[in-house]
Design an enzyme around this catalytic site. Structure first.
Site, PDB file in Angstrom:
ATOM      1  N   GLY A  68       0.892  -1.272   0.084  1.00  0.00           N
ATOM      2  CA  GLY A  68       0.001   0.053  -0.113  1.00  0.00           C
ATOM      3  C   GLY A  68       0.842   1.359  -0.045  1.00  0.00           C
ATOM      4  O   GLY A  68       2.078   1.188  -0.145  1.00  0.00           O
ATOM      5  N   CYS A 192      -3.595   6.784   1.676  1.00  0.00           N
ATOM      6  CA  CYS A 192      -3.631   5.530   0.690  1.00  0.00           C
ATOM      7  C   CYS A 192      -3.365   6.015  -0.685  1.00  0.00           C
ATOM      8  O   CYS A 192      -3.698   4.916  -1.478  1.00  0.00           O
ATOM      9  CB  CYS A 192      -4.752   4.772   0.976  1.00  0.00           C
ATOM     10  SG  CYS A 192      -4.995   4.229   2.751  1.00  0.00           S
TER      11      CYS A 192
END
Length: 247
Positions: A68, A192
């Protein structure tokens, strides 16, 4: 085994402890679930890009080995680190991520957030925003001519994030549920890796619960999901998830 780490906990020290635990595992090592509340920190995943850190800050940045992009951890957020042997439970990374997300959705539903959901291509759990008024159903708009039409769809705001590492079929890192935070540090990043992504917590959804209760209920739902019989043992081990780093 479920255990709380000291609160608040330093991210770097916790990460090093996870890596050491995973490196020392044998086929007989019991799985563990660590619950923690971190001191303020930004963490970059292996795919993290510097441009997603928008402004210099007093908050430290740690480059980690999880999957991520960049995220924030801090007071008022419960983080669950899942130290799980996937060979022993009998499923692969894609299903593991799905089970973790379902545990988050089930936890939120228990607290009254019944519309928490996944978002295609964006790991984590989201809620429609703004929240509907208490007792309200479908939102409608009245036109100038008196006609009634459905209101435009609300945006999806992120309430829980996940980023994992799989080393020799064993997981570490995990997930974070926003309970009652100062959300302003999220303004300093593209959460993110998504520009303009709104981040919310349970408190902003009108749900007031203490961090320990939220963590205990999350742990219960994680245990129920992760230890359940695999729905489809033939799922491919080669399917990757953007929130996972596998080696």
């Amino acid at each position: 085994m479920i255990r709380w780490l000291p609160r608040p906990s330093d991210y770097q020290a916790t990460w090093e402890a996870m890596r050491a635990f995973t490196a020392a595992r044998t086929p007989d090592t019991p799985d563990e679930l660590w619950l923690v509340e971190h001191s303020p920190v930004y963490t970059q995943g292996l795919a993290g890009k510097p441009e997603h850190l928008l402004a210099p800050s007093h908050i430290p940045v740690v480059q980690s080995d999880r999957g991520g992009q960049v995220t924030y951890h801090g007071p008022g957020q419960v983080v669950a680190y899942v130290l799980l042997d996937l060979r022993r439970v009998g499923y692969f990374v894609k299903e593991y991520v799905s089970r973790v997300e379902q545990a988050l959705i089930d936890t939120l539903a228990e607290f009254g957030v019944n519309d928490a959901q996944r978002k295609a291509g964006a790991p984590g759990v989201y809620v429609p925003w703004p929240r509907p008024a208490a007792g309200a159903g479908q939102n409608f708009l009245e036109g100038a001519d008196g006609s009634i039409a459905a209101a435009p769809p609300r945006e999806l705001a992120k309430i829980a994030a996940l980023g994992i590492k799989v080393h020799k079929h064993c997981t570490y890192h995990g997930l974070a549920l926003n309970v009652a935070m100062d959300l302003s540090p999220f303004d300093g990043i593209n959460p993110c890796g998504y520009a303009g992504l709104r981040t919310v917590d349970l408190s902003a959804c009108g749900i007031h619960v203490d961090l320990v209760t939220a963590g205990e209920r999350l742990a219960a739902h994680l245990s129920a999901q992760l230890l359940a019989t695999p729905a489809d043992p033939s799922r491919s081990a080669t399917t990757r998830d953007p929130s996972a780093a596998v080696e």
